[in-house]
Structures are given as C-alpha cells and as structure tokens.
Design a protein around this motif. Structure first.
Motif, PDB file in Angstrom:
ATOM      1  N   ALA A  84      33.770 -24.060  32.341  1.00  0.00           N
ATOM      2  CA  ALA A  84      33.939 -23.026  31.312  1.00  0.00           C
ATOM      3  C   ALA A  84      33.076 -21.810  31.626  1.00  0.00           C
ATOM      4  O   ALA A  84      33.455 -20.671  31.298  1.00  0.00           O
ATOM      5  N   LEU A 113      32.671 -20.407  34.390  1.00  0.00           N
ATOM      6  CA  LEU A 113      33.319 -19.526  35.363  1.00  0.00           C
ATOM      7  C   LEU A 113      34.039 -18.368  34.694  1.00  0.00           C
ATOM      8  O   LEU A 113      34.376 -17.376  35.346  1.00  0.00           O
ATOM      9  N   THR A 114      34.303 -18.474  33.398  1.00  0.00           N
ATOM     10  CA  THR A 114      34.979 -17.372  32.684  1.00  0.00           C
ATOM     11  C   THR A 114      34.130 -16.107  32.687  1.00  0.00           C
ATOM     12  O   THR A 114      34.656 -15.012  32.463  1.00  0.00           O
ATOM     13  N   ALA A 137      39.753 -20.660  32.178  1.00  0.00           N
ATOM     14  CA  ALA A 137      38.724 -19.996  32.982  1.00  0.00           C
ATOM     15  C   ALA A 137      39.349 -19.100  34.041  1.00  0.00           C
ATOM     16  O   ALA A 137      38.858 -17.990  34.308  1.00  0.00           O
ATOM     17  N   SER A 157      38.693 -15.136  34.119  1.00  0.00           N
ATOM     18  CA  SER A 157      38.005 -14.596  35.286  1.00  0.00           C
ATOM     19  C   SER A 157      38.845 -13.529  35.981  1.00  0.00           C
ATOM     20  O   SER A 157      38.347 -12.462  36.358  1.00  0.00           O
TER      21      SER A 157
END
Length: 413
Positions: A155, A157-158, A207, A211
């Motif tokens: 999570a 990585l968002t 994510a 991203s």
C-alpha cells in the motif's frame, strides 16, 4: 463485438483518467527510458524524501512495538522477536541516512528496494518463530498482525511516482512472500489462502493506479516547468539545474565542460518590422536548428528572449569550435526578408578558464558573446580571442549591409 466495444471503452476511460492521449505518454508510464534529466532528478528527489520519512518512522516504531510483544507474547518469543526488531530498526536507520544524500534515481531505486526488502524478511523470520509456539486468544491476535506487514508495504507504493516496470519489479518479491506464506497445509485452509492472495492483488492494483497517476501528473508538471512552450527547449530554471549538475559531474571526473552563449543578431528588427509572430517563427526555427546540429547528449537552453546556452559535456575548446562550425554551416534559419539568421557566440571552458563554478562559465561566455557583437556580429569569440566567422559574411561592415532597422546599432541586439 459488444465485448470488444466494452473493452475499448474501458481502455479509453482508463487512459483518460491517467492523462494518456498519445503512445509517447503511455511509454513514459511503462518505462523511464524517455524521461529527461529534470524529470529523473525530480522523481529521485521525491522518492528519496519519502523513503527518508518512512524509514525514519519505522526505525522508531519497529523497536517500540516490542513493548506490545512484551505484554502479550511469551518471554522467550519476545526476546527472539526483539533481536530481529533491533536489526530491522538499524537497517531502516541506515536507509534513512542514505536517503539524505544527493538525489539520484539509481540511489532512490536501491533505497526503495532496500526498504521494501526489510519488512518481508522480517515477516518471514518472525512467522517462522511464531509458528513454533502454540498461541491462543490475545497472543494469536497479536501474531496475526505480523501477517499484515506485506500489505502495509505494498500500500505504501501508492506514495511513489513509479513506472509500471518499476512497480512490478518491487511488488513481485512481496507477492512471492505472500504466496509462500499462504500455501495451505490442509484442504480447509485453501479458502483463506485464496482470499489472502486476492486481497494482496487488489491492493496491488490500487497501488499501481495511484502510482501511475501520480507519475503522469508529475511528468506533466515538470514538463510544463522545464520546457519552453514556444521552442521546446529547456527553460532557464531547468537549464540552471542542468548547468549545476554538469558542473559537479565534470569537477568529480576532472574532465572538460564547454558552454556556448548565443544571441541572435538584429533580432529586434524582426519584431519591430514584421511583428512578434514573425519573431516567434524565427526563434522556433533557430531552436530547431540548434537541437538538430549539436551533439547527442548536449543540452540547449532558452536563456531568455533571443539568447540561448548550449551545454557541451566533455567538450574541449577545439571540440566546442567544431560544434560552432556545424551550427554556422547548417545555419539558424531565415529572417522574414529571406536573409540568414546569424548569432554572436561566446565560448567558455571549465579548465581553460579555471572556472570555480558554473556561474563563472556563463559570465565568461556572456562577456565573449558581447565582445563578438562589438567586433561585428555573426561570429564566435573563444578563449584567447579566437574567432570563427559566419560563412559568407565579411569580417567588417556587417551592420551596414545587413541591418534593416534605421535605429542606432546600440539600440538592438
């Protein structure tokens, strides 16, 4: 047929939500191979600042959590977990320290990979120890919290502007950890394993979207700030960052660095007689010619108005003269009256001029460009007063034969 229309509509909707309207924009989200230097530096800066933030927090929270373990878990298990918590906290602290260094995309990727690796390794080791104990009630609840660690990291990585290729490479090891730890031992555990992997995949999809959307927004903002709308060249602000970067790289490697300072001759007369639209056409054509003529790896900056700076990494004064000769031979386009566009050019080189910063290089090149104008325009002025003349232009009398503006020469560039 209806299914194809539905898939096409979904693709269009997804593309628009990510701001993708061309294949180049799509490729920018897949890989960073076409990202410019300003974009890479800005992305590295964002990634390292956020890595520092998370690692600094984890370096504190990971050992502090051992207090909860102490309250609810067996003493022997607590000591085992404390050891790995101390090691993990130390790793996070080292990553946070490295993240404070100069932003660099390669460094940022390695630091992010390290941050993402610590938590799954911590989870695998702790899960092995937890399985060795018969835990019940509150102990079991506390133990189950450890299984959430991979979900927390995926999570996270968002918050990073990653390309699809980067995100998948970072997520793959964590997905492997989740799959490995979810392998059912009995038939009754299969639904739990499937739901765990499905939940992880769902969070990964969210994510990924967040991203990529963040990366697309960052690309549009950096491009808008870094590239001149009219000419497509680097803006002065982005050019300063490039000059600073190239100067530091040159001083570290003890190589050469030359810059050219160009000012289009008699450009004011184009605006005064033919209007600013015609002047914009001349500027755009000159910019295109410069980009087409300089070497691969050189950077062209619109410094202001009709002034341009060309950064020539590793170029000696002689190699800078070779670039100028190509520029003069190729030309910079035509004025509205059909005559050639020429420029006065100043040259500076870091070693020959013993420049101690990039500002000194620019000032020297600017001074020599001004000297070239005084001595007749349509020429370059280099180190030790060396000159190159524009083809088909005499060494003197240029103003008399070329100017279109009856105003004094000092009134225009």
């Amino acid at each position: 047929m209806k299914r194809m229309k539905y898939v096409t509509a979904m693709y269009i909707s997804l593309s628009e939500s990510l701001g993708i309207y061309t294949l180049d924009q799509l490729y920018e989200l897949l890989t960073n191979k076409q990202h410019s230097m300003p974009i890479s530096r800005h992305r590295a800066s964002i990634m390292q600042s956020r890595i520092f933030f998370f690692c600094a927090i984890f370096a504190v929270l990971v050992p502090v959590w051992s207090l909860i373990d102490l309250l609810f878990l067996p003493g022997e298990l607590w000591r085992e977990l404390l050891l790995i918590r101390v090691i993990s906290a130390t790793a996070f602290a080292l990553l946070a320290w490295q993240a404070r260094k100069e932003p660099d995309l390669k460094r940022a990727r390695l630091l992010l990979a390290g941050m993402l690796a610590v938590t799954p390794l911590f989870y695998l080791i702790s899960d092995h120890w937890l399985q060795a104990y018969e835990l019940t009630g509150t102990e079991q609840v506390v133990a189950e919290l450890y299984a959430l660690l991979p979900f927390v990291m995926i999570a996270g990585l968002t918050l990073f502007p990653l390309t699809l290729r980067e995100l998948l490479s970072f997520a793959a090891p964590m997905l492997a950890v989740v799959v490995l730890s979810s392998i059912p031992q009995t038939h009754n555990e299969i639904p739990q394993a499937v739901s765990t992997i499905w939940l992880f995949t769902l969070i990964l999809g969210v994510a990924m979207f967040a991203s990529l959307n963040q990366l697309r927004y960052m690309l549009s903002q950096v491009n808008r700030a870094s590239y001149d709308v009219l000419t497509g060249l680097l803006t002065r602000r982005a050019g300063i960052e490039m000059l600073d970067l190239q100067y530091r790289l040159t001083t570290m490697s003890e190589t050469h660095l030359s810059i050219l300072y160009l000012d289009l001759d008699h450009f004011k007369s184009v605006n005064d007689i033919y209007g600013h639209d015609a002047g914009d056409v001349v500027l755009k054509a000159a910019a295109q010619q410069l980009c087409a003529t300089v070497r691969k790896g050189d950077s062209v900056i619109r410094w202001g108005g009709e002034e341009f700076i060309v950064i020539l990494p590793t170029a000696t004064p002689d190699e800078a003269n070779d670039v100028i000769s190509r520029i003069m031979s190729a030309g910079l386009g035509l004025r509205p009256d059909g005559k050639q566009v020429t420029a006065s050019i100043g040259i500076a080189e870091i070693q020959a001029d013993d420049a101690h910063d990039w500002k000194t290089l620019v000032e020297l090149a600017d001074h020599r460009m001004y000297t070239a104008k005084i001595q007749g325009r349509a020429r370059s002025m280099g180190i030790n007063d060396s000159q190159l003349l524009w083809p088909d232009f005499p060494a003197a009398g240029i103003e008399k034969n070329y100017t279109m503006d009856p105003a004094p020469l000092g009134a225009e560039s």
